[in-house]
Design a protein around this motif. Structure first.
Motif, PDB file in Angstrom:
ATOM      1  N   SER A 168      70.348  41.218  52.311  1.00 20.39           N
ATOM      2  CA  SER A 168      70.216  40.901  53.730  1.00 20.39           C
ATOM      3  C   SER A 168      70.830  39.413  54.029  1.00 20.39           C
ATOM      4  O   SER A 168      71.149  39.012  54.791  1.00 20.39           O
ATOM      5  CB  SER A 168      68.700  40.797  54.163  1.00 20.39           C
ATOM      6  N   SER A 169      70.710  38.452  52.675  1.00 21.26           N
ATOM      7  CA  SER A 169      71.258  37.080  52.680  1.00 21.26           C
ATOM      8  C   SER A 169      72.800  37.312  52.888  1.00 21.26           C
ATOM      9  O   SER A 169      73.229  36.592  53.605  1.00 21.26           O
ATOM     10  CB  SER A 169      70.805  36.467  51.586  1.00 21.26           C
ATOM     11  N   SER A 170      73.202  38.146  52.286  1.00 20.11           N
ATOM     12  CA  SER A 170      74.772  38.213  52.463  1.00 20.11           C
ATOM     13  C   SER A 170      75.209  38.637  53.895  1.00 20.11           C
ATOM     14  O   SER A 170      76.149  38.192  54.360  1.00 20.11           O
ATOM     15  CB  SER A 170      75.347  39.208  51.457  1.00 20.11           C
ATOM     16  N   HIS A 171      74.467  39.630  54.635  1.00 19.76           N
ATOM     17  CA  HIS A 171      74.788  39.869  55.786  1.00 19.76           C
ATOM     18  C   HIS A 171      74.566  38.645  56.930  1.00 19.76           C
ATOM     19  O   HIS A 171      75.197  38.393  57.641  1.00 19.76           O
ATOM     20  CB  HIS A 171      73.944  41.157  56.173  1.00 19.76           C
ATOM     21  N   ARG A 172      73.578  38.097  56.524  1.00 22.23           N
ATOM     22  CA  ARG A 172      72.945  36.802  57.255  1.00 22.23           C
ATOM     23  C   ARG A 172      74.267  35.760  57.209  1.00 22.23           C
ATOM     24  O   ARG A 172      74.629  35.322  58.179  1.00 22.23           O
ATOM     25  CB  ARG A 172      71.864  36.357  57.007  1.00 22.23           C
ATOM     26  N   ASN A 173      74.627  35.472  55.909  1.00 20.48           N
ATOM     27  CA  ASN A 173      75.535  34.861  56.166  1.00 20.48           C
ATOM     28  C   ASN A 173      76.880  35.052  56.644  1.00 20.48           C
ATOM     29  O   ASN A 173      77.666  34.234  57.134  1.00 20.48           O
ATOM     30  CB  ASN A 173      76.093  34.338  54.263  1.00 20.48           C
ATOM     31  N   ALA A 174      77.512  36.441  56.482  1.00 23.14           N
ATOM     32  CA  ALA A 174      78.445  36.936  57.152  1.00 23.14           C
ATOM     33  C   ALA A 174      78.536  36.552  58.575  1.00 23.14           C
ATOM     34  O   ALA A 174      79.350  36.286  59.246  1.00 23.14           O
ATOM     35  CB  ALA A 174      78.784  38.275  56.685  1.00 23.14           C
ATOM     36  N   THR A 175      77.262  36.930  59.108  1.00 21.62           N
ATOM     37  CA  THR A 175      77.082  36.683  60.660  1.00 21.62           C
ATOM     38  C   THR A 175      77.067  35.291  60.966  1.00 21.62           C
ATOM     39  O   THR A 175      77.618  34.825  61.989  1.00 21.62           O
ATOM     40  CB  THR A 175      75.773  37.188  60.962  1.00 21.62           C
ATOM     41  N   SER A 176      76.524  34.280  60.073  1.00 21.69           N
ATOM     42  CA  SER A 176      76.846  32.861  60.521  1.00 21.69           C
ATOM     43  C   SER A 176      78.071  32.680  60.748  1.00 21.69           C
ATOM     44  O   SER A 176      78.752  31.979  61.464  1.00 21.69           O
ATOM     45  CB  SER A 176      76.020  32.153  59.358  1.00 21.69           C
ATOM     46  N   ILE A 177      79.038  32.962  59.577  1.00 23.63           N
ATOM     47  CA  ILE A 177      80.482  32.793  59.639  1.00 23.63           C
ATOM     48  C   ILE A 177      81.164  33.416  60.865  1.00 23.63           C
ATOM     49  O   ILE A 177      82.057  32.595  61.350  1.00 23.63           O
ATOM     50  CB  ILE A 177      81.148  33.288  58.160  1.00 23.63           C
ATOM     51  N   SER A 178      80.831  34.395  61.207  1.00 26.37           N
ATOM     52  CA  SER A 178      81.463  34.976  62.212  1.00 26.37           C
ATOM     53  C   SER A 178      81.171  34.478  63.596  1.00 26.37           C
ATOM     54  O   SER A 178      82.144  34.415  64.561  1.00 26.37           O
ATOM     55  CB  SER A 178      81.323  36.526  62.313  1.00 26.37           C
ATOM     56  N   THR A 179      79.801  33.829  63.764  1.00 27.07           N
ATOM     57  CA  THR A 179      79.852  33.317  64.941  1.00 27.07           C
ATOM     58  C   THR A 179      80.199  31.828  64.970  1.00 27.07           C
ATOM     59  O   THR A 179      80.370  31.113  66.069  1.00 27.07           O
ATOM     60  CB  THR A 179      78.051  33.181  65.079  1.00 27.07           C
ATOM     61  N   LEU A 180      80.348  31.255  63.640  1.00 26.18           N
ATOM     62  CA  LEU A 180      80.736  29.542  63.660  1.00 26.18           C
ATOM     63  C   LEU A 180      82.433  29.740  64.034  1.00 26.18           C
ATOM     64  O   LEU A 180      82.854  28.899  64.553  1.00 26.18           O
ATOM     65  CB  LEU A 180      80.423  29.072  62.213  1.00 26.18           C
ATOM     66  N   VAL A 181      82.871  30.574  63.326  1.00 26.95           N
ATOM     67  CA  VAL A 181      84.534  30.593  63.395  1.00 26.95           C
ATOM     68  C   VAL A 181      84.768  31.551  64.662  1.00 26.95           C
ATOM     69  O   VAL A 181      84.690  33.014  64.272  1.00 26.95           O
ATOM     70  CB  VAL A 181      85.115  31.059  62.029  1.00 26.95           C
ATOM     71  N   SER A 182      85.146  31.093  65.597  1.00 23.34           N
ATOM     72  CA  SER A 182      85.541  31.927  66.627  1.00 23.34           C
ATOM     73  C   SER A 182      87.020  32.470  66.919  1.00 23.34           C
ATOM     74  O   SER A 182      87.851  31.798  66.176  1.00 23.34           O
ATOM     75  CB  SER A 182      85.343  31.102  68.211  1.00 23.34           C
ATOM     76  N   PRO A 183      87.323  33.303  67.622  1.00 24.00           N
ATOM     77  CA  PRO A 183      88.698  33.908  67.852  1.00 24.00           C
ATOM     78  C   PRO A 183      89.672  32.844  68.124  1.00 24.00           C
ATOM     79  O   PRO A 183      89.205  32.020  68.988  1.00 24.00           O
ATOM     80  CB  PRO A 183      88.583  35.108  68.565  1.00 24.00           C
ATOM     81  N   LEU A 184      90.724  32.909  67.743  1.00 20.27           N
ATOM     82  CA  LEU A 184      91.771  31.787  68.071  1.00 20.27           C
ATOM     83  C   LEU A 184      92.311  31.997  69.631  1.00 20.27           C
ATOM     84  O   LEU A 184      92.373  33.182  70.018  1.00 20.27           O
ATOM     85  CB  LEU A 184      92.873  31.788  67.073  1.00 20.27           C
ATOM     86  N   GLN A 185      92.313  30.837  70.257  1.00 24.66           N
ATOM     87  CA  GLN A 185      92.881  31.021  71.496  1.00 24.66           C
ATOM     88  C   GLN A 185      94.365  31.192  71.458  1.00 24.66           C
ATOM     89  O   GLN A 185      95.146  30.582  70.615  1.00 24.66           O
ATOM     90  CB  GLN A 185      92.405  30.007  72.440  1.00 24.66           C
ATOM     91  N   LYS A 186      94.987  31.724  72.820  1.00 27.13           N
ATOM     92  CA  LYS A 186      96.092  32.126  72.858  1.00 27.13           C
ATOM     93  C   LYS A 186      96.822  31.013  73.642  1.00 27.13           C
ATOM     94  O   LYS A 186      98.289  30.975  73.699  1.00 27.13           O
ATOM     95  CB  LYS A 186      96.446  33.576  73.519  1.00 27.13           C
ATOM     96  N   PHE A 187      96.106  30.333  74.721  1.00 27.25           N
ATOM     97  CA  PHE A 187      96.911  29.180  75.362  1.00 27.25           C
ATOM     98  C   PHE A 187      95.880  28.016  75.289  1.00 27.25           C
ATOM     99  O   PHE A 187      94.794  27.971  74.762  1.00 27.25           O
ATOM    100  CB  PHE A 187      96.837  29.705  76.839  1.00 27.25           C
TER     101      PHE A 187
END
Length: 548
Positions: free
Chosen positions: A425-444
């Motif tokens: 659960s801690s690994s999934h929680r850390n992965a979720t935190s990374i995915s919400t912190l690092v957002s998709p890159l903008q195109k413009f």
């Protein structure tokens, strides 16, 4: 500390391989060569077309610390790849590589400003910036926290072929198909004082020694950078003094390079891995120059046993073939161009080199004995066949799965032993935190970078109201500034309303004064008329009295 080897390919296999791999990203055990886990992903929801990975860049350890043991359970990375069957359909991806028993997680993928990023994507040494090089020669720099596109600048007039950071992490080095190498300052690239995010950025230094397209760049300690080109030229330069420390021409073009312990390992287009010892090269050059100097100063023809003082000091060039250099070694084994090299040192008592070629073959070497410890075909359907299988069948089955990158991933010491009894659960929680912190890159570019007054927190849910978003802004100083701006606007609006009411009251008073003046004039005219009639009336009455 244990390690795993992450191997990627741009064309994964569509079916499961006997060894358990076959995905676009495969984790290997460097000692045994066993497949630990593999990532499989498709471009669309149909699942018919697989997703490939061209480049993989991992976040630094300091960036990954999300908790006490977070750095030991998850390794996020930015990858670049796309449709393995259709050219030009490429994406940027965020991948979390967990422990060896759990497969990697693909969090998101997004489009990029160019359909083909010829240099891929790399992360800065601090992990806060992502840089990509396109086929048009332009480079793009994003903020990893929020995904904002900070700057677009033209680095080369042909395609940008490779990107690398200096050893200190403060400078970006770009190599292009035009044969040029440019050095840029990171502070200049992320500077937001200018209001134009598309402004041209001049490089600090430019190296124009290569005559063919630059293929690889590798940072070397002490402010040095090694570069290779398609014609087999290898250069080692000091970035700031612009001094060329090494210039060697190899018989074949170079596709990949790695550096370890004073030696450069170069993968050629013919499958040979060349090794150049920089210290031995320096000694060789000194000896060669000393021998030339000694021969020029020698006037007498000496026999083979006699030596002058200059030859004793500088050495004598007695080799019959000067092309066979003592600083160069060859590693034979690959039959296809070597596309990626990674060094794993130390790995227990061994020092290991991992190489991958264009046919999908991965080899694990021992650096000390220069022997191949293991040969792996991760995407071959004949990996589980007997050794009697023909070489042509193996090449035909694995020739369409080129190795694009090899990365070394640290693993926890107790990952394999306690994974059955430990909750993930801690690994999934850390992965979720990374995915919400690092957002998709903008195109413009979002317009004015310097004029942005509000920086929303990237991991806020999208169903928040406008008032809540304004309350949970990222920086208190911006909240205070926004509050001041709102107060100034309200003060200005109230002042404007007050001035308008004063103007209305003054206009009303002026209209009333004009009306009073008109009435006074009318009263005066009526009074004059009354006085005139009274005078006439008095005269008539006096005349009547006199007639009587």
């Amino acid at each position: 500390m244990k390690y795993a080897v992450a191997v990627t390919t741009a064309k994964p296999s569509s079916a499961l391989t006997p060894g358990g791999g076959g995905g676009c990203l495969t984790l290997l055990d460097p000692k045994t060569g066993a497949v630990l886990s593999s990532l499989r992903s498709s471009v669309d929801l149909s699942g018919k077309t697989s997703m490939g990975i061209s480049t993989l860049s991992t976040f630094p350890g300091s960036f990954c610390v999300l908790g006490r043991n977070a750095s030991h359970t998850i390794q996020p990375a930015i990858a670049y790849g796309g449709n393995s069957a259709k050219k030009g359909d490429n994406y940027a991806m965020l991948i979390s590589i967990r422990n060896s028993t759990s497969p990697p997680i693909l969090h998101w993928k997004c489009r990029l400003p160019e359909t083909e990023m010829s240099a891929g994507l790399i992360l800065s040494c601090c992990g806060h910036y992502v840089v990509g090089g396109g086929a048009s020669g332009s480079c793009y720099i994003w903020s990893s926290l929020g995904g904002k596109l900070l700057r677009t600048f033209q680095a080369h007039y042909r395609a940008c072929s490779c990107l690398e950071w200096s050893d200190c992490g403060r400078y970006l080095v770009t190599g292009g198909a035009d044969g040029m190498i440019h050095l840029f300052s990171l502070m200049d690239l992320v500077d937001t004082t200018s209001r134009n995010a598309h402004r041209s950025t001049s490089p600090l230094h430019t190296f124009s020694i290569h005559h063919f397209p630059v293929t690889t760049l590798t940072k070397i300690p002490s402010g040095r950078m090694a570069s290779t080109s398609e014609d087999g030229q290898v250069l080692l330069v000091e970035l700031f003094s612009k001094t060329v420390l090494l210039n060697v021409h190899l018989p074949h073009g170079i596709r990949s390079m790695a550096y370890h312990n004073g030696r450069m390992f170069l993968g050629s287009t013919q499958g040979t891995v060349y090794t150049i010892d920089t210290d031995a090269y320096a000694m060789h050059q000194t000896e060669r120059q000393g021998a030339v100097f000694a021969r020029r100063r020698s006037k007498a023809q000496l026999d083979g046993s006699a030596r002058t003082m200059d030859e004793i000091v500088f050495g004598r060039n007695d080799r019959p073939d000067d092309n066979v250099a003592s600083y160069q070694m060859d590693w034979l084994g690959h039959d296809s161009p070597v596309t990626s090299i990674a060094m794993l040192t130390p790995c227990g008592d061994q020092q290991i080199m991992v190489t991958g070629d264009e046919s999908g073959q991965v080899r694990i070497w021992d650096l000390e004995s220069r022997t191949c410890l293991n040969i792996l075909h991760l995407w071959s359907q004949t990996a589980g066949q007997s050794p009697a299988a023909s070489t042509q069948q193996k090449k035909a089955s694995s020739g369409s799965h080129p190795v694009t990158s090899i990365c070394i991933i640290s693993q926890p010491n107790d990952a394999a032993s306690s994974s059955m009894f430990r909750s993930h659960s801690s690994s999934h929680r850390n992965a979720t935190s990374i995915s919400t912190l690092v957002s998709p890159l903008q195109k413009f570019v979002e317009g004015d970078v310097a004029g942005a007054s509000v920086l929303p927190v990237p991991f806020l849910p999208t169903n928040k109201t406008t008032e809540e978003l304004h309350f949970w802004e990222a920086q208190p100083i911006l909240r205070k500034r926004r509050r001041y701006q709102q107060e100034e606007k309200s003060t200005e609006s109230s002042g404007v309303r007050k001035r308008e009411s004063d103007w209305d009251e003054a206009r009303e008073k002026q209209a009333m004064a004009l009306r009073i003046m008109e009435l006074e004039e009318q009263l005066k005219s009526k009074q004059t008329e009354v006085d005139r009639w009274e005078t006439v009336n008095n005269k008539l009455m006096a005349k009547l009295q006199t007639t009587k």
